[in-house]
Design a protein around this motif. Structure first.
Motif, short mmCIF file in Angstrom:
data_model
loop_
_atom_site.label_atom_id
_atom_site.label_comp_id
_atom_site.label_asym_id
_atom_site.label_seq_id
_atom_site.Cartn_x
_atom_site.Cartn_y
_atom_site.Cartn_z
N ASP A 183 41.41 28.76 31.89
CA ASP A 183 41.18 27.33 32.10
C ASP A 183 42.18 26.74 33.09
N LYS A 184 42.61 27.56 34.04
CA LYS A 184 43.56 27.13 35.07
C LYS A 184 43.07 27.66 36.42
N ASN A 185 43.40 26.95 37.50
CA ASN A 185 43.05 27.46 38.81
C ASN A 185 44.21 28.26 39.40
N THR A 186 44.03 28.79 40.59
CA THR A 186 45.04 29.66 41.18
C THR A 186 46.37 28.95 41.38
N SER A 219 44.99 34.78 45.99
CA SER A 219 46.26 34.65 46.73
C SER A 219 46.34 35.65 47.88
N ILE A 220 45.87 36.87 47.66
CA ILE A 220 46.01 37.91 48.69
C ILE A 220 44.67 38.35 49.28
N ASP A 221 43.60 37.63 48.89
CA ASP A 221 42.27 37.91 49.42
C ASP A 221 41.85 39.35 49.16
N GLN A 224 38.08 42.38 43.15
CA GLN A 224 38.39 43.18 41.97
C GLN A 224 38.35 44.65 42.33
N GLY A 225 39.35 45.40 41.85
CA GLY A 225 39.46 46.82 42.19
C GLY A 225 40.50 47.08 43.26
N ARG A 226 40.98 46.00 43.93
CA ARG A 226 42.00 46.16 44.98
C ARG A 226 43.18 45.22 44.74
N ARG A 227 43.49 44.98 43.48
CA ARG A 227 44.52 44.00 43.13
C ARG A 227 45.75 44.61 42.46
#
Length: 283
Positions: A183-186, A219-221, A224-227
């Motif tokens: 329930d929070k944004n970036t 944040s780093i563009d 999922q799978g590349r974080r």
């Protein structure tokens, strides 16, 4: 259970769900969930966190179905390993069944949203993770808004800790979690990470659940799978600022990173000492 003055616990994520945001059901089958938990323990995880229902919106899951998903996994793990088993649930009835099956920790992402949860934990020897979130899980909610996300999260957690203590849960069995992305944004999650040390001043062990979250992807563009690299960076900063439990998907690299941070901070003796220790000046 752990001396958080001298170590950081790595909590591995095991999703017994068909709709996990991370593995999309890879460990939904009972044997795969148990296998993944035991593999995590072999790779150095201190805890395994079993979840039967994702936090995010989705189809309803009954209490009975959630228990059927998590209880057999817990029973199989505690028979095969001494790794600490926690259960990710916001329902008191599920927590009760999980404790009966052998779980040692209840990881409540609703922050005691179920009014019976504190009593269930109080009546047991289990620990409770009290997490900040806004309203019930599994439903669509308005856009996130905080005037001061850290201050508001801290106030929420303090109030819920008081509720737990009033119900008879000893303070030494309470862990807090600011709930990155829940329930929070970036921007909110980045602020929580940056000011994580303020949460550690509450005098309770703090859990950081940053692994593969959307705030990292945005944040780093990275999809999922590349974080992984971003997840490890966020995890390390949280530890440096006081996190003492980290909830991670990629266990082996997370364990290596945690043990290195512990060594740098003087919390852990290096596994071996050889470099430039020999009298001949070996390099």
């Amino acid at each position: 259970m752990f001396d958080f003055d001298t170590q950081v616990a790595v909590m591995a994520v095991i999703n017994r769900t068909p709709d996990s945001f991370y593995d999309h059901g890879a460990t939904f089958a009972l044997d795969r969930a148990v296998e993944a938990a035991l593999a995590a323990a072999r790779h150095g995880a201190d805890w395994v966190d079993i979840g039967g229902v994702p936090f995010g919106r989705g189809a309803p899951v009954s209490v009975g179905e959630e228990i059927d998903r998590i209880a057999p996994v817990i029973e199989a793990i505690v028979q095969a390993s001494d790794v600490v088993v926690s259960v990710d649930t916001n329902r008191a009835a599920v927590a009760r069944a999980a404790i009966e099956a052998g779980a040692a920790v209840i990881n409540d992402t609703s922050g005691l949203g179920d009014p019976e949860m504190a009593g269930v934990v109080s009546a047991s020897d289990a620990q409770i993770v009290i997490t900040h979130s806004v309203g019930p899980p599994r439903i669509e909610k308005p856009a996130a808004h905080f005037d001061d996300v850290v201050g508001e999260v801290q106030a929420f957690l303090q109030e819920r800790v008081s509720v737990a203590e009033a119900a008879g849960v000893p303070r030494d069995r309470i862990i807090i979690d600011p709930g990155h992305d829940l329930d929070k944004n970036t921007l909110h999650s980045l602020e929580l990470t940056r000011r994580f040390g303020e949460l550690a001043t509450m005098g309770l062990p703090v859990l950081a659940a940053v692994s593969n979250k959307d705030f990292i992807g945005e944040s780093i563009d990275r999809e999922q799978g590349r974080r992984l690299a971003g997840s490890l960076a966020a995890m390390v900063l949280c530890i440096e600022r006081g996190a003492r439990i980290v909830r991670m998907h990629d266990v082996e690299p997370a364990v290596d990173a945690v043990r290195m941070v512990e060594s740098i901070l003087g919390m852990r003796t290096p596994a071996r000492l050889e470099h430039n220790m020999h009298p001949t000046g070996n390099v």
